[in-house]
Design an enzyme around this catalytic site. Structure first.
Site, PDB file in Angstrom:
ATOM      1  CE1 TYR A 137      -3.248  -2.964   0.612  1.00  0.00           C
ATOM      2  CE2 TYR A 137      -4.574  -0.970   0.496  1.00  0.00           C
ATOM      3  CZ  TYR A 137      -4.471  -2.344   0.430  1.00  0.00           C
ATOM      4  OH  TYR A 137      -5.598  -3.091   0.183  1.00  0.00           O
ATOM      5  CE  LYS A 189       3.183 -18.365  -0.426  1.00  0.00           C
ATOM      6  NZ  LYS A 189       2.432 -19.643  -0.419  1.00  0.00           N
ATOM      7  CG  ASP A 222      -0.694 -20.587   0.787  1.00  0.00           C
ATOM      8  OD1 ASP A 222      -0.263 -20.383   1.938  1.00  0.00           O
ATOM      9  OD2 ASP A 222      -0.085 -21.293  -0.042  1.00  0.00           O
ATOM     10  CG  ASP A 246      -7.617  -5.416   0.971  1.00  0.00           C
ATOM     11  OD1 ASP A 246      -8.639  -4.927   1.488  1.00  0.00           O
ATOM     12  OD2 ASP A 246      -7.462  -5.564  -0.250  1.00  0.00           O
ATOM     13  CG  ASP A 250     -13.131  -8.107   1.316  1.00  0.00           C
ATOM     14  OD1 ASP A 250     -13.161  -7.292   2.263  1.00  0.00           O
ATOM     15  OD2 ASP A 250     -13.351  -7.781   0.132  1.00  0.00           O
TER      16      ASP A 250
HETATM   17  C1  IPM Z   1     -10.542  -1.911   2.730  1.00  0.00           C
HETATM   18  C2  IPM Z   1     -10.749  -1.472   1.306  1.00  0.00           C
HETATM   19  C3  IPM Z   1      -9.647  -0.484   0.940  1.00  0.00           C
HETATM   20  C4  IPM Z   1      -8.316  -1.195   1.081  1.00  0.00           C
HETATM   21  C5  IPM Z   1      -9.803   0.120  -0.459  1.00  0.00           C
HETATM   22  C6  IPM Z   1     -11.164   0.758  -0.646  1.00  0.00           C
HETATM   23  C7  IPM Z   1      -8.712   1.109  -0.765  1.00  0.00           C
HETATM   24  O1  IPM Z   1     -10.764  -2.562   0.466  1.00  0.00           O
HETATM   25  O2  IPM Z   1     -10.663  -1.066   3.640  1.00  0.00           O
HETATM   26  O3  IPM Z   1     -10.273  -3.090   2.971  1.00  0.00           O
HETATM   27  O4  IPM Z   1      -7.848  -1.840   0.134  1.00  0.00           O
HETATM   28  O5  IPM Z   1      -7.737  -1.129   2.154  1.00  0.00           O
HETATM   29 MN    MN Z   2     -10.561  -4.453   1.474  1.00  0.00          MN
END
Ligand code: IPM
Ligand code: MN
Length: 352
Positions: A137, A189, A222, A246, A250
């Site tokens: 990032y 990793k 992984d 990140d 999710d």
């Molecule tokens: C998150 C989002 C952000 C990230 C994006 C929107 C830049 O996916 O907060 O996880 O990648 O950190």
């Molecule tokens: Mn995200």
């Protein structure tokens, strides 16, 4: 008595609708738990950008530093090229306010909303501590021979000892203070990324010496995604770098019932922290009063925990859990059996 100053950035899409419910819950919690606060709203987001071409005014960062916390709805607009608002607002705030921790609790409140077979609330209850200021990032890299057949794109993961160490320290402190099992997993990793995760691993085990009461383990990223699906009960607290964090959060959001319930905190332990539902701006549901506000309400609970209003934070989480277990048909937008504002009311009514 202190009056907390809270900056509110409703942002784009469904952001304003869910923020409204979070503030409704805040107002009620403040009355019950007897604390005072004041909010100031900022219109940063896609609409403002389209009108003024300004993403975040220069003065904003300085101003936001004077608050006790920031409450964010969502950033992302269908008419703005991807990246501009995300980088210009969300990532800029994270970086400039040095919110070096991204805290993502993954907690399943009701078995009905878990996509995994035979897993329940006792199996899915962990927290991801994502490094939030470095790694991929950082944006280091370059194009070479751009536009030619020989083009090369280089994107570098930048990891500093200090950056890793402060994140790992936070993870150990968090585990010690907030978790009963007191188990911390480093997710990396080390078998391929032999620079970055060598440093992460060395730092992890060095810092671990200061925390003999915390049990440690290591998993590759992984394999981690595999265990999230197969044996999520193995995890208590996970610490990882920005990019892996990140991605795995999710997946974490999915096994806890989806984006309707997943919240996160961008934390600077010595500065101003920012709390947000992690689902995004959901343009197709905007303005319909159908989006699930629980993620934003959970973000408010995290905000109150961060500023030290523990009973209020707990009460909100308990009420959310009760609403999820006893009222909602589904956690997805439009399927809850209630409107956005009705769900907010249910949480308010459930506050103890
Ligand atoms: C998150 C989002 C952000 C990230 C994006 C929107 C830049 O996916 O907060 O996880 O990648 O950190
Ligand atoms: Mn995200």
């Amino acid at each position: 008595m202190k009056t907390y100053k809270i900056a509110v950035i409703p942002g784009d899409g469904t952001g304003p609708e869910v923020v409204c419910e979070g503030l409704k819950v805040l107002q009620s919690a403040a009355q019950r738990y007897r604390f005072k606060y004041q909010t100031i709203s900022y219109d940063f987001g896609g609409e403002r950008y389209l009108k003024t071409k300004e993403v975040l005014p220069e003065s904003a960062i300085k101003e936001l530093k004077t608050f006790d916390a920031i409450y964010l709805g969502a950033i992302g607009h269908p008419d703005v090229k991807p990246g501009i608002l995300e980088k210009g607002i969300l990532l800029k705030l994270r970086f400039d306010l040095d919110q070096y921790i991204n805290l993502r609790p993954v907690r399943l409140y009701d078995e009905r909303f878990c996509p995994l077979k035979n897993k329940g609330p006792k199996d899915i209850d962990f927290v991801v501590v994502r490094e939030n200021s470095e790694g991929l990032y950082k944006g280091l890299g370059e194009f070479q021979k751009k536009g030619t057949k020989e083009e090369v794109a280089i994107q570098v993961s930048h990891n500093t000892r200090q950056g890793i160490e402060r994140c790992i320290h936070y993870a150990f402190e968090y585990t010690r203070k907030n978790r009963q099992r007191k188990e911390l997993t480093l997710c990396g990793k080390t078998n391929v990324l032999t620079y970055a995760f060598d440093l992460w691993e060395r730092t992890f085990y060095e810092v671990a010496k200061e925390y003999p009461d915390v049990k440690t383990q290591y998993t590759h990223v992984d394999a981690t995604t595999m265990w999230f699906v197969k044996n999520p009960e193995w995890f208590d607290v996970i610490v990882t770098d920005n990019m892996f964090g990140d991605i795995i959060t999710d997946l974490g959001a999915m096994i806890q019932g989806g984006m309707g319930i997943a919240a996160g905190g961008n934390i600077n332990p010595r500065g101003v922290s920012m709390f947000e539902p992690i689902g995004g701006s959901a343009p197709k549901y905007t303005g319909q009063n159908v989006i699930n506000p629980l993620a934003a309400i959970c973000a408010m609970s995290m905000l109150l925990h961060q500023i030290g209003e523990y009973p209020a934070a707990q009460s909100i989480e308990d009420s959310v859990m009760m609403v999820v277990r006893t009222r909602l048909k589904d956690l997805a937008a439009g399927k809850m059996g209630y409107s956005t504002s009705e769900v907010g009311d249910l949480v308010v009514n459930g506050l103890k």
